[in-house]
Design a protein around this motif. Structure first.
Motif, PDB file in Angstrom:
ATOM      1  N   SER A 178      47.872  31.659  40.677  1.00 58.28           N
ATOM      2  CA  SER A 178      47.354  30.763  39.645  1.00 58.28           C
ATOM      3  C   SER A 178      45.897  31.095  39.336  1.00 58.28           C
ATOM      4  O   SER A 178      45.074  31.207  40.236  1.00 58.28           O
ATOM      5  CB  SER A 178      47.474  29.313  40.115  1.00 58.28           C
ATOM      6  OG  SER A 178      46.919  28.440  39.168  1.00 58.28           O
ATOM      7  N   GLY A 179      45.601  31.254  38.052  1.00 59.41           N
ATOM      8  CA  GLY A 179      44.239  31.551  37.647  1.00 59.41           C
ATOM      9  C   GLY A 179      43.794  32.963  37.953  1.00 59.41           C
ATOM     10  O   GLY A 179      42.593  33.251  38.000  1.00 59.41           O
ATOM     11  N   ALA A 180      44.749  33.878  38.138  1.00 61.17           N
ATOM     12  CA  ALA A 180      44.410  35.273  38.431  1.00 61.17           C
ATOM     13  C   ALA A 180      43.476  35.827  37.359  1.00 61.17           C
ATOM     14  O   ALA A 180      43.645  35.568  36.169  1.00 61.17           O
ATOM     15  CB  ALA A 180      45.680  36.113  38.504  1.00 61.17           C
ATOM     16  N   ARG A 181      42.502  36.600  37.798  1.00 62.62           N
ATOM     17  CA  ARG A 181      41.519  37.141  36.856  1.00 62.62           C
ATOM     18  C   ARG A 181      42.087  38.283  36.043  1.00 62.62           C
ATOM     19  O   ARG A 181      41.662  38.531  34.906  1.00 62.62           O
ATOM     20  CB  ARG A 181      40.269  37.587  37.622  1.00 62.62           C
ATOM     21  CG  ARG A 181      39.486  36.422  38.215  1.00 62.62           C
ATOM     22  CD  ARG A 181      38.324  36.887  39.068  1.00 62.62           C
ATOM     23  NE  ARG A 181      37.599  35.746  39.625  1.00 62.62           N
ATOM     24  CZ  ARG A 181      36.692  35.844  40.584  1.00 62.62           C
ATOM     25  NH1 ARG A 181      36.392  37.024  41.100  1.00 62.62           N
ATOM     26  NH2 ARG A 181      36.088  34.755  41.035  1.00 62.62           N
ATOM     27  N   VAL A 182      43.034  39.007  36.612  1.00 68.11           N
ATOM     28  CA  VAL A 182      43.652  40.136  35.912  1.00 68.11           C
ATOM     29  C   VAL A 182      45.161  40.102  36.127  1.00 68.11           C
ATOM     30  O   VAL A 182      45.634  39.673  37.176  1.00 68.11           O
ATOM     31  CB  VAL A 182      43.085  41.491  36.404  1.00 68.11           C
ATOM     32  CG1 VAL A 182      41.636  41.647  35.994  1.00 68.11           C
ATOM     33  CG2 VAL A 182      43.216  41.615  37.915  1.00 68.11           C
ATOM     34  N   PRO A 183      45.937  40.570  35.147  1.00 71.80           N
ATOM     35  CA  PRO A 183      47.392  40.614  35.328  1.00 71.80           C
ATOM     36  C   PRO A 183      47.786  41.722  36.311  1.00 71.80           C
ATOM     37  O   PRO A 183      46.980  42.589  36.648  1.00 71.80           O
ATOM     38  CB  PRO A 183      47.914  40.935  33.916  1.00 71.80           C
ATOM     39  CG  PRO A 183      46.745  40.786  32.990  1.00 71.80           C
ATOM     40  CD  PRO A 183      45.518  41.009  33.817  1.00 71.80           C
ATOM     41  N   ILE A 184      49.047  41.696  36.730  1.00 71.93           N
ATOM     42  CA  ILE A 184      49.592  42.782  37.536  1.00 71.93           C
ATOM     43  C   ILE A 184      49.533  44.065  36.710  1.00 71.93           C
ATOM     44  O   ILE A 184      49.831  44.058  35.514  1.00 71.93           O
ATOM     45  CB  ILE A 184      51.050  42.485  37.947  1.00 71.93           C
ATOM     46  CG1 ILE A 184      51.159  41.117  38.626  1.00 71.93           C
ATOM     47  CG2 ILE A 184      51.579  43.580  38.861  1.00 71.93           C
ATOM     48  CD1 ILE A 184      50.390  40.992  39.902  1.00 71.93           C
ATOM     49  N   SER A 185      49.157  45.170  37.323  1.00 72.05           N
ATOM     50  CA  SER A 185      48.899  46.411  36.581  1.00 72.05           C
ATOM     51  C   SER A 185      50.170  47.089  36.092  1.00 72.05           C
ATOM     52  O   SER A 185      51.279  46.862  36.608  1.00 72.05           O
ATOM     53  CB  SER A 185      48.126  47.390  37.466  1.00 72.05           C
ATOM     54  OG  SER A 185      48.956  47.913  38.485  1.00 72.05           O
ATOM     55  N   GLU A 186      49.992  47.962  35.115  1.00 73.54           N
ATOM     56  CA  GLU A 186      51.101  48.756  34.577  1.00 73.54           C
ATOM     57  C   GLU A 186      51.766  49.589  35.660  1.00 73.54           C
ATOM     58  O   GLU A 186      52.998  49.658  35.743  1.00 73.54           O
ATOM     59  CB  GLU A 186      50.592  49.674  33.468  1.00 73.54           C
ATOM     60  CG  GLU A 186      51.656  50.630  32.933  1.00 73.54           C
ATOM     61  CD  GLU A 186      51.126  51.564  31.861  1.00 73.54           C
ATOM     62  OE1 GLU A 186      51.929  52.376  31.356  1.00 73.54           O
ATOM     63  OE2 GLU A 186      49.929  51.487  31.529  1.00 73.54           O
ATOM     64  N   GLU A 187      50.970  50.222  36.500  1.00 77.42           N
ATOM     65  CA  GLU A 187      51.523  51.094  37.530  1.00 77.42           C
ATOM     66  C   GLU A 187      52.418  50.319  38.486  1.00 77.42           C
ATOM     67  O   GLU A 187      53.514  50.780  38.841  1.00 77.42           O
ATOM     68  CB  GLU A 187      50.400  51.779  38.305  1.00 77.42           C
ATOM     69  CG  GLU A 187      50.913  52.779  39.341  1.00 77.42           C
ATOM     70  CD  GLU A 187      49.800  53.468  40.111  1.00 77.42           C
ATOM     71  OE1 GLU A 187      50.095  54.458  40.800  1.00 77.42           O
ATOM     72  OE2 GLU A 187      48.644  53.003  40.028  1.00 77.42           O
ATOM     73  N   ILE A 188      51.967  49.137  38.892  1.00 72.41           N
ATOM     74  CA  ILE A 188      52.757  48.339  39.834  1.00 72.41           C
ATOM     75  C   ILE A 188      54.068  47.900  39.199  1.00 72.41           C
ATOM     76  O   ILE A 188      55.156  48.099  39.762  1.00 72.41           O
ATOM     77  CB  ILE A 188      51.959  47.114  40.310  1.00 72.41           C
ATOM     78  CG1 ILE A 188      50.775  47.559  41.184  1.00 72.41           C
ATOM     79  CG2 ILE A 188      52.861  46.159  41.100  1.00 72.41           C
ATOM     80  CD1 ILE A 188      49.819  46.433  41.528  1.00 72.41           C
ATOM     81  N   VAL A 189      53.999  47.298  38.011  1.00 74.44           N
ATOM     82  CA  VAL A 189      55.205  46.774  37.375  1.00 74.44           C
ATOM     83  C   VAL A 189      56.190  47.894  37.072  1.00 74.44           C
ATOM     84  O   VAL A 189      57.389  47.796  37.365  1.00 74.44           O
ATOM     85  CB  VAL A 189      54.858  46.010  36.082  1.00 74.44           C
ATOM     86  CG1 VAL A 189      56.141  45.536  35.382  1.00 74.44           C
ATOM     87  CG2 VAL A 189      53.962  44.820  36.386  1.00 74.44           C
ATOM     88  N   SER A 190      55.710  48.987  36.495  1.00 76.99           N
ATOM     89  CA  SER A 190      56.612  50.065  36.088  1.00 76.99           C
ATOM     90  C   SER A 190      57.260  50.755  37.279  1.00 76.99           C
ATOM     91  O   SER A 190      58.445  51.101  37.240  1.00 76.99           O
ATOM     92  CB  SER A 190      55.869  51.082  35.219  1.00 76.99           C
ATOM     93  OG  SER A 190      54.796  51.674  35.933  1.00 76.99           O
ATOM     94  N   LYS A 191      56.516  50.945  38.351  1.00 83.42           N
ATOM     95  CA  LYS A 191      57.088  51.623  39.515  1.00 83.42           C
ATOM     96  C   LYS A 191      58.079  50.733  40.258  1.00 83.42           C
ATOM     97  O   LYS A 191      59.099  51.221  40.760  1.00 83.42           O
ATOM     98  CB  LYS A 191      55.979  52.112  40.441  1.00 83.42           C
ATOM     99  CG  LYS A 191      55.242  53.319  39.880  1.00 83.42           C
ATOM    100  CD  LYS A 191      54.297  53.958  40.888  1.00 83.42           C
ATOM    101  CE  LYS A 191      53.690  55.233  40.326  1.00 83.42           C
ATOM    102  NZ  LYS A 191      52.784  55.897  41.291  1.00 83.42           N
ATOM    103  N   VAL A 192      57.790  49.437  40.339  1.00 80.96           N
ATOM    104  CA  VAL A 192      58.764  48.518  40.930  1.00 80.96           C
ATOM    105  C   VAL A 192      60.024  48.484  40.070  1.00 80.96           C
ATOM    106  O   VAL A 192      61.149  48.526  40.577  1.00 80.96           O
ATOM    107  CB  VAL A 192      58.162  47.106  41.083  1.00 80.96           C
ATOM    108  CG1 VAL A 192      59.241  46.097  41.472  1.00 80.96           C
ATOM    109  CG2 VAL A 192      57.054  47.105  42.132  1.00 80.96           C
TER     110      VAL A 192
END
Length: 247
Positions: A178-192
């Motif tokens: 909650s209130g994260a300063r930045v979203p989950i990165s492209e590299e993390i989402v795409s590789k998962v």
């Protein structure tokens, strides 16, 4: 029996972009439910998640009851504790905090929940919950006594998600908190995404349409938005209807 998970799988097969709003029972006043849900109904939101890290007992039940009076959208519990279980919802994410090593949040809370869950008709969806560092300490860290996974160690995040899938979990939730300063990165989402055969939920730090579109582009099947609506519900005005967001 509810079929929320089956609907999620069908939407994934049809490449539909699902969007959930996360409502915290401790932050949503009951008198504000009607106007808020009316905005939800007129937007492209497809699911309503209800829950928080710390919630006053019975607040979740009261909130879900109120929400169901104004919408036919599926209401899914996102519980931080067993006190947030209510049979009034349609489904529940059976969250296992696999990014941490606190046994209470890996299996302990789940065992304690069984007495209540046996009395419900909830569609219970086993979900591997992975907390990823987002630039600030989150409520999840404080409550569970665990640390998030490092954004830099992408392979470890991928391996954690894959292990959860092999253990039989039906969803993976990549969470910035909650209130994260930045979203989950492209590299993390795409590789998962490339590694798994089950749907992926992405939440935390989604503050505008660019963040939202990127999450889908990188591989999210469901995107969760919470703080953006809490801080400024005009974000509803920027959301087009779901039909316009199908791939």
């Amino acid at each position: 029996m509810k079929r929320i998970y089956k609907d999620i799988l069908e939407s994934r097969c049809n490449q539909e972009r699902l969007l959930a709003v996360l409502i915290d029972p401790d932050k949503m006043r009951l008198r504000d439910v009607e106007p808020f849900i009316k905005k939800v109904n007129s937007s492209r939101i497809t699911h309503i998640f209800v829950g928080g890290s710390t919630v006053v007992e019975h607040a979740t039940d009261r909130l879900v009851k109120a929400i169901k009076e104004y919408t036919i959208l599926p209401v899914i519990l996102f519980p931080g504790d067993v006190t947030q279980i209510t049979p009034r919802a349609d489904a529940m994410l059976f969250l296992s905090l696999i990014s941490g090593r606190n046994p209470e949040y890996l299996i302990g809370k789940h065992v304690n929940a069984m007495t209540q869950l046996r009395k419900t008709d909830l569609d219970i969806i086993s979900t591997g919950y992975i907390l990823i560092e987002s630039g600030k300490e989150t409520a999840v860290e404080k409550v569970t006594g665990t640390k998030p996974l490092s954004r830099a160690n992408v392979q470890y995040i991928v391996d954690t998600a894959k292990a959860a899938e092999l253990l039989g979990m039906k969803l993976i939730y990549l969470e910035g908190g909650s209130g994260a300063r930045v979203p989950i990165s492209e590299e993390i989402v795409s590789k998962v995404k490339n590694e798994l055969n089950i749907p992926i939920i992405v939440g935390g730090g989604i503050k505008n349409m660019e963040h939202l579109d990127n999450a889908y582009k990188w591989g999210a099947d469901i995107v969760v938005v919470g703080t953006a609506f809490e801080e400024d519900d005009s974000f509803f005005d920027t959301l087009k209807r779901a039909e316009e967001y199908k791939s």
